[in-house]
Design an enzyme around this catalytic site. Structure first.
Site, PDB file in Angstrom:
ATOM      1  CG  HIS A 168      -1.966  -1.073   1.170  1.00 50.34           C
ATOM      2  ND1 HIS A 168      -2.842  -1.243   0.122  1.00 50.34           N
ATOM      3  CD2 HIS A 168      -2.230  -2.090   2.038  1.00 50.34           C
ATOM      4  CE1 HIS A 168      -3.611  -2.301   0.352  1.00 50.34           C
ATOM      5  NE2 HIS A 168      -3.247  -2.840   1.506  1.00 50.34           N
ATOM      6  CG  ASP A 204      -2.686  -8.388   0.716  1.00 50.30           C
ATOM      7  OD1 ASP A 204      -2.059  -8.757   1.711  1.00 50.30           O
ATOM      8  OD2 ASP A 204      -3.710  -7.658   0.766  1.00 50.30           O
ATOM      9  CG  HIS A 206      -6.514  -5.298   1.495  1.00 47.28           C
ATOM     10  ND1 HIS A 206      -5.949  -6.121   2.450  1.00 47.28           N
ATOM     11  CD2 HIS A 206      -7.696  -4.879   1.997  1.00 47.28           C
ATOM     12  CE1 HIS A 206      -6.756  -6.181   3.509  1.00 47.28           C
ATOM     13  NE2 HIS A 206      -7.832  -5.447   3.252  1.00 47.28           N
ATOM     14  CG  ASP A 293      -4.977 -10.089   3.310  1.00 45.21           C
ATOM     15  OD1 ASP A 293      -4.550 -10.722   2.326  1.00 45.21           O
ATOM     16  OD2 ASP A 293      -4.716  -8.881   3.513  1.00 45.21           O
ATOM     17  CE1 TYR A 332      -2.803  -7.748   8.652  1.00 44.14           C
ATOM     18  CE2 TYR A 332      -4.354  -8.118   6.855  1.00 44.14           C
ATOM     19  CZ  TYR A 332      -3.214  -7.519   7.350  1.00 44.14           C
ATOM     20  OH  TYR A 332      -2.478  -6.709   6.546  1.00 44.14           O
TER      21      TYR A 332
HETATM   22  N1  Q9C Z   1     -11.211  -2.404  10.100  1.00 44.09           N
HETATM   23  C1  Q9C Z   1      -2.560  -5.248   4.178  1.00 44.09           C
HETATM   24  O1  Q9C Z   1      -3.213  -6.277   4.129  1.00 44.09           O
HETATM   25  N2  Q9C Z   1      -7.916  -0.983   6.819  1.00 44.09           N
HETATM   26  N3  Q9C Z   1      -3.097  -4.081   4.557  1.00 44.09           N
HETATM   27  C2  Q9C Z   1      -8.251  -1.798   7.942  1.00 44.09           C
HETATM   28  C3  Q9C Z   1      -9.899  -2.563   9.555  1.00 44.09           C
HETATM   29  C4  Q9C Z   1      -6.578  -1.150   6.334  1.00 44.09           C
HETATM   30  C5  Q9C Z   1      -4.493  -3.995   4.911  1.00 44.09           C
HETATM   31  C6  Q9C Z   1      -9.574  -1.518   8.523  1.00 44.09           C
HETATM   32  C7  Q9C Z   1      -6.329  -2.501   5.692  1.00 44.09           C
HETATM   33  C8  Q9C Z   1      -4.904  -2.592   5.202  1.00 44.09           C
HETATM   34  C9  Q9C Z   1      -1.102  -5.234   3.847  1.00 44.09           C
HETATM   35 ZN    ZN Z   2      -4.150  -7.173   2.544  1.00 46.26          ZN
END
Ligand code: Q9C
Ligand code: ZN
Length: 368
Positions: A168, A204, A206, A293, A332
């Site tokens: 990101h 990933d 995202h 994830d 996660y």
């Molecule tokens: N309620 C990666 O997987 N927003 N980043 C989280 C949680 C950010 C994920 C909100 C998610 C970033 C590397």
């Molecule tokens: Zn991610």
């Protein structure tokens, strides 16, 4: 397989993040990397080694020097400011409409105050900076670059257990639990060393907005990504299928957004589409941004992949016949991270997947 790991990630000791202004337990915690390390050690088929120091130059080849300076100064500056806070988290973000209709350059000055500086460089408010963040983020880059070295040493594949993750982070922006873009820095160093094109495959959950941004106008780096439809998921503003790159980079950006609930079969079909694009692109090395994830039990994501499908994905990616620099991004659901990593990496090596006996967890059961 040779695995690069550094305990320096432990210094990025995050206990909470904020969601809509409320403190909640952090997702991107040290236990993630420790779970994966422990599982790979228990497997017996992986050899762990530490990273070597690659200095700042490979980071500055990809990132704004101002971002690097901010990340180094943020924590000491918070302490100097006298604010009794556990982490640097911005409240005000430098959003684009602030300067709508104004000439380029207006609104571009970095403020002096720490909160304003954080909002100047941040994508979001969910990426806390603590005392050890800069050291850990620098080490994650060294882990990625050492994994590149291992492949240039003649290994067919190497795994860099990067933490914090990276995809990101854009040229001039941190966020999404990421500070430096480990995969982009690795890809750029491969281009530099070989003069060859390089493909990045982002698995990933995202979209890797940072990696896309960094190589947007580059025809020598292909960015191919499978991810949740940005209309419903972070990073929300990028990741659509019609984002194909511009100028030299037109056609070298492939986004494959997938709907909520995506399971093994449609995911594998999208993997095949990305692998076709990579096979049609030059170069002998592929950088993999690997996130778990996409796993069925992930607490912040909604795909439905299973541990055994990671083995098949690893097998298919390796069947490209290219060298692989595999770098850890998100994931996660801590109890399954070790098994998911073993499954993927053994698939890439052509070894069968044998679940480890005791994990205090079963895929069919409830969350441990
Ligand atoms: N309620 C990666 O997987 N927003 N980043 C989280 C949680 C950010 C994920 C909100 C998610 C970033 C590397
Ligand atoms: Zn991610």
């Amino acid at each position: 397989m040779r695995v690069v790991y550094s305990p320096a990630h432990l210094a990025h000791e995050i206990t909470f993040e904020t969601v809509m202004g409320v403190a909640v337990p952090a997702n991107e915690v040290a236990e993630r990397a420790e779970r994966i390390r422990a599982a790979l050690e228990a497997d017996g088929g992986f050899t762990l080694e530490g990273p070597t120091d690659h200095g700042l130059d490979p980071i500055l080849a990809v990132h704004d020097p101002g971002l690097v300076r901010f990340l180094e100064e943020a924590w000491p500056e918070l302490r100097r400011s006298g604010l009794a806070r556990q982490a640097v988290i911005p409240e005000e973000l430098r959003v684009r409409p602030l300067t709508d209709d104004m000439s380029a350059g207006i609104g571009d000055r970095e403020p002096r105050a720490i909160s304003g500086r954080a909002g100047y460089w941040a994508l979001d408010t969910s990426t806390p900076i603590v005392a050890g963040t800069y050291v850990a983020a620098r080490a994650a880059v060294d882990v990625a670059l050492t994994a590149v070295d291992v492949v240039f040493d003649g290994e067919r594949a190497a795994y860099g257990l990067c933490r914090p993750p990276g995809h990101h982070a854009a040229r001039s922006m941190y966020g999404g639990y990421c500070f430096f873009n480990n995969a982009a820095i690795a890809a750029q160093s491969i281009v530099r060393r070989t003069g060859e094109p390089v493909a990045i495959l982002d698995l990933d959950y995202h979209h890797g907005n940072g990696t896309q941004q960094i190589f947007w106008r580059r025809g020598d780096v292909l960015y191919a990504s499978l991810h949740a439809d940005p209309a419903g998921q972070y990073p929300y503003y990028l990741g659509y299928a019609d984002e194909i790159g511009e100028d030299e980079g037109a056609g070298a950006n492939l986004n494959l957004p997938l709907p909520p609930g995506t399971g093994n079969e449609p995911y594998l079909a999208a993997v095949d589409r990305a692998l076709e694009a990579i096979a049609g692109f030059g170069g002998s090395v592929v950088v993999v941004s690997l996130g778990f994830d996409t796993y069925a039990h992930d607490p912040i994501c909604d795909f439905a992949l299973t541990t055994d499908v990671y083995h098949e994905i690893g097998r298919r990616v390796a069947s490209l016949g290219r060298s692989l620099v595999i770098l850890q991004e998100g994931g996660y659901y801590r109890p399954a991270l070790g098994e998911n990593a073993r499954s993927w990496l053994r698939g890439a090596e052509g070894r069968p997947f044998d679940p480890l006996p005791v994990q205090g967890f079963s895929e069919a059961g409830t969350r441990a």
